[in-house]
Write a protein that holds these residues in place. Structure first.
Motif, PDB file in Angstrom:
ATOM      1  N   GLN A 151     -41.307 -28.079 -70.221  1.00  0.00           N
ATOM      2  CA  GLN A 151     -41.110 -29.162 -71.184  1.00  0.00           C
ATOM      3  C   GLN A 151     -42.415 -29.460 -71.915  1.00  0.00           C
ATOM      4  O   GLN A 151     -42.439 -29.624 -73.141  1.00  0.00           O
ATOM      5  N   ASP A 152     -43.501 -29.508 -71.176  1.00  0.00           N
ATOM      6  CA  ASP A 152     -44.817 -29.713 -71.790  1.00  0.00           C
ATOM      7  C   ASP A 152     -45.159 -28.582 -72.755  1.00  0.00           C
ATOM      8  O   ASP A 152     -45.722 -28.813 -73.835  1.00  0.00           O
ATOM      9  N   MET A 153     -44.843 -27.353 -72.364  1.00  0.00           N
ATOM     10  CA  MET A 153     -45.175 -26.219 -73.216  1.00  0.00           C
ATOM     11  C   MET A 153     -44.333 -26.228 -74.494  1.00  0.00           C
ATOM     12  O   MET A 153     -44.828 -25.850 -75.571  1.00  0.00           O
ATOM     13  N   ARG A 154     -43.077 -26.656 -74.403  1.00  0.00           N
ATOM     14  CA  ARG A 154     -42.278 -26.810 -75.638  1.00  0.00           C
ATOM     15  C   ARG A 154     -42.990 -27.753 -76.587  1.00  0.00           C
ATOM     16  O   ARG A 154     -43.102 -27.475 -77.793  1.00  0.00           O
ATOM     17  N   GLU A 155     -43.466 -28.882 -76.053  1.00  0.00           N
ATOM     18  CA  GLU A 155     -44.176 -29.853 -76.883  1.00  0.00           C
ATOM     19  C   GLU A 155     -45.417 -29.218 -77.522  1.00  0.00           C
ATOM     20  O   GLU A 155     -45.675 -29.396 -78.719  1.00  0.00           O
ATOM     21  N   ALA A 183     -32.645 -35.319 -73.246  1.00  0.00           N
ATOM     22  CA  ALA A 183     -33.181 -36.665 -73.480  1.00  0.00           C
ATOM     23  C   ALA A 183     -34.702 -36.645 -73.475  1.00  0.00           C
ATOM     24  O   ALA A 183     -35.357 -37.320 -74.281  1.00  0.00           O
ATOM     25  N   LEU A 184     -35.285 -35.859 -72.577  1.00  0.00           N
ATOM     26  CA  LEU A 184     -36.739 -35.766 -72.492  1.00  0.00           C
ATOM     27  C   LEU A 184     -37.315 -35.068 -73.723  1.00  0.00           C
ATOM     28  O   LEU A 184     -38.365 -35.466 -74.240  1.00  0.00           O
ATOM     29  N   PHE A 185     -36.622 -34.042 -74.218  1.00  0.00           N
ATOM     30  CA  PHE A 185     -37.061 -33.392 -75.454  1.00  0.00           C
ATOM     31  C   PHE A 185     -37.067 -34.396 -76.609  1.00  0.00           C
ATOM     32  O   PHE A 185     -38.000 -34.427 -77.425  1.00  0.00           O
ATOM     33  N   LEU A 186     -36.016 -35.191 -76.706  1.00  0.00           N
ATOM     34  CA  LEU A 186     -35.932 -36.166 -77.782  1.00  0.00           C
ATOM     35  C   LEU A 186     -37.020 -37.219 -77.651  1.00  0.00           C
ATOM     36  O   LEU A 186     -37.621 -37.645 -78.644  1.00  0.00           O
ATOM     37  N   GLN A 187     -37.304 -37.628 -76.422  1.00  0.00           N
ATOM     38  CA  GLN A 187     -38.400 -38.553 -76.193  1.00  0.00           C
ATOM     39  C   GLN A 187     -39.716 -37.955 -76.677  1.00  0.00           C
ATOM     40  O   GLN A 187     -40.531 -38.647 -77.296  1.00  0.00           O
ATOM     41  N   ASP A 188     -39.932 -36.670 -76.418  1.00  0.00           N
ATOM     42  CA  ASP A 188     -41.127 -35.988 -76.923  1.00  0.00           C
ATOM     43  C   ASP A 188     -41.179 -36.034 -78.452  1.00  0.00           C
ATOM     44  O   ASP A 188     -42.252 -36.215 -79.047  1.00  0.00           O
ATOM     45  N   GLU A 189     -40.034 -35.843 -79.078  1.00  0.00           N
ATOM     46  CA  GLU A 189     -39.986 -35.825 -80.532  1.00  0.00           C
ATOM     47  C   GLU A 189     -40.306 -37.199 -81.127  1.00  0.00           C
ATOM     48  O   GLU A 189     -40.886 -37.297 -82.215  1.00  0.00           O
ATOM     49  N   ILE A 190     -39.938 -38.247 -80.404  1.00  0.00           N
ATOM     50  CA  ILE A 190     -40.284 -39.598 -80.852  1.00  0.00           C
ATOM     51  C   ILE A 190     -41.788 -39.818 -80.720  1.00  0.00           C
ATOM     52  O   ILE A 190     -42.452 -40.301 -81.651  1.00  0.00           O
ATOM     53  N   TRP A 237     -34.231 -43.939 -79.993  1.00  0.00           N
ATOM     54  CA  TRP A 237     -34.212 -44.418 -78.608  1.00  0.00           C
ATOM     55  C   TRP A 237     -32.782 -44.690 -78.136  1.00  0.00           C
ATOM     56  O   TRP A 237     -32.475 -44.539 -76.958  1.00  0.00           O
ATOM     57  N   ARG A 238     -31.912 -45.068 -79.069  1.00  0.00           N
ATOM     58  CA  ARG A 238     -30.503 -45.260 -78.690  1.00  0.00           C
ATOM     59  C   ARG A 238     -29.890 -43.950 -78.216  1.00  0.00           C
ATOM     60  O   ARG A 238     -29.075 -43.926 -77.297  1.00  0.00           O
ATOM     61  N   ARG A 279     -40.544 -45.081 -72.728  1.00  0.00           N
ATOM     62  CA  ARG A 279     -41.048 -45.753 -73.939  1.00  0.00           C
ATOM     63  C   ARG A 279     -42.426 -46.354 -73.685  1.00  0.00           C
ATOM     64  O   ARG A 279     -43.337 -46.215 -74.501  1.00  0.00           O
ATOM     65  N   LEU A 280     -42.580 -47.018 -72.561  1.00  0.00           N
ATOM     66  CA  LEU A 280     -43.861 -47.643 -72.223  1.00  0.00           C
ATOM     67  C   LEU A 280     -44.903 -46.595 -71.855  1.00  0.00           C
ATOM     68  O   LEU A 280     -46.067 -46.671 -72.281  1.00  0.00           O
ATOM     69  N   HIS A 281     -44.493 -45.633 -71.058  1.00  0.00           N
ATOM     70  CA  HIS A 281     -45.428 -44.616 -70.581  1.00  0.00           C
ATOM     71  C   HIS A 281     -45.997 -43.803 -71.739  1.00  0.00           C
ATOM     72  O   HIS A 281     -47.198 -43.501 -71.776  1.00  0.00           O
TER      73      HIS A 281
END
Length: 235
Positions: free
Chosen positions: A31-35, A83-90, A127-128, A156-158
């Protein structure tokens, strides 16, 4: 990292616990490497990393939720990683947005095109979608949807390094643990939640230049966590 983790009533982690820990950590590594690849607009490498991340997280969810069918647990893992990928994109919207100047293969991003770099993280409407994906995770493995609310808040906080993320992370993970190990006492769950947060802290220190180095820095904490989970299930 210096910390005082509560003692877990476990012996040295078994090969099974170590394998479970490595499976989970490999998911987070890819996941980190995708980012990282998306930051460089290397779409092919990013897609390969995403495939690996999703496969490892799907396997991890079958370990975490043995009460669910393998198909549903694997689907939950895929949804969680999405969901984690989308969080990365945000979080990385500015650098990822620059990549839209290139020809982007379909399916590379979950939803980066829906926003603009100047938008604040807190105002991002995606985020929704993160929460909805986590709610779908909950439905697949029979976890309270409160987990989705709290886990999205933790992310979101992290991601903004804001105070309070550890407390929210513990609350969210206690809900997950209650389903992972229904026989666990409140004390067991509290201790395991502390190990989860310690694993997040370790993950934050990863350098992303070596899969083996990243995993070796964190595997002991996560393997002890899994050993206790397995012991509680058979105790």
């Amino acid at each position: 990292m210096t910390r005082n983790l509560p003692a877990l009533d476990v012996s040295a982690p078994s090969p099974r616990a170590i394998e479970a820990a490595e499976t989970l950590l490999r998911g987070f590594h890819y996941q980190d490497m995708r980012e990282a690849y998306l930051t460089d607009c290397d779409f092919g490498a990013a897609r390969n990393a995403a495939t690996n991340a999703t496969a490892y997280m799907s396997e991890a969810f079958t370990i975490d939720f043995p009460h669910a069918s393998a198909n549903r647990a694997e689907r939950a893992g895929k949804l969680f990683m999405r969901a984690l990928f989308l969080q990365d994109e945000i979080e990385n919207r500015a650098s990822f947005y620059d990549c839209l100047e290139h020809s982007v293969p379909d399916g590379t991003f979950v939803g980066v095109a829906q926003t603009v770099p100047e938008m604040s993280i807190d105002d991002d409407p995606r985020w929704r979608d993160v929460r909805a994906l986590l709610e779908a995770v909950c439905d697949e493995v029979d976890v309270s949807r409160e987990y989705a609310v709290l886990h999205a808040r933790f992310w979101r906080l992290h991601g903004q390094r804001r105070d309070g993320w550890r407390g929210i992370a513990r609350r969210a993970h206690r809900i997950k643990l209650a389903r992972m190990v229904p026989s666990a006492s409140a004390t067991d769950i509290d201790k395991l939640a502390e190990y989860f947060v310690a694993g997040v802290d370790d993950h934050d220190e990863w350098r992303r230049d070596s899969l083996e180095r990243d995993i070796s820095s964190t595997v002991d904490v996560v393997a002890r966590y899994y050993q206790r989970v397995f012991d509680l299930r058979t105790g």
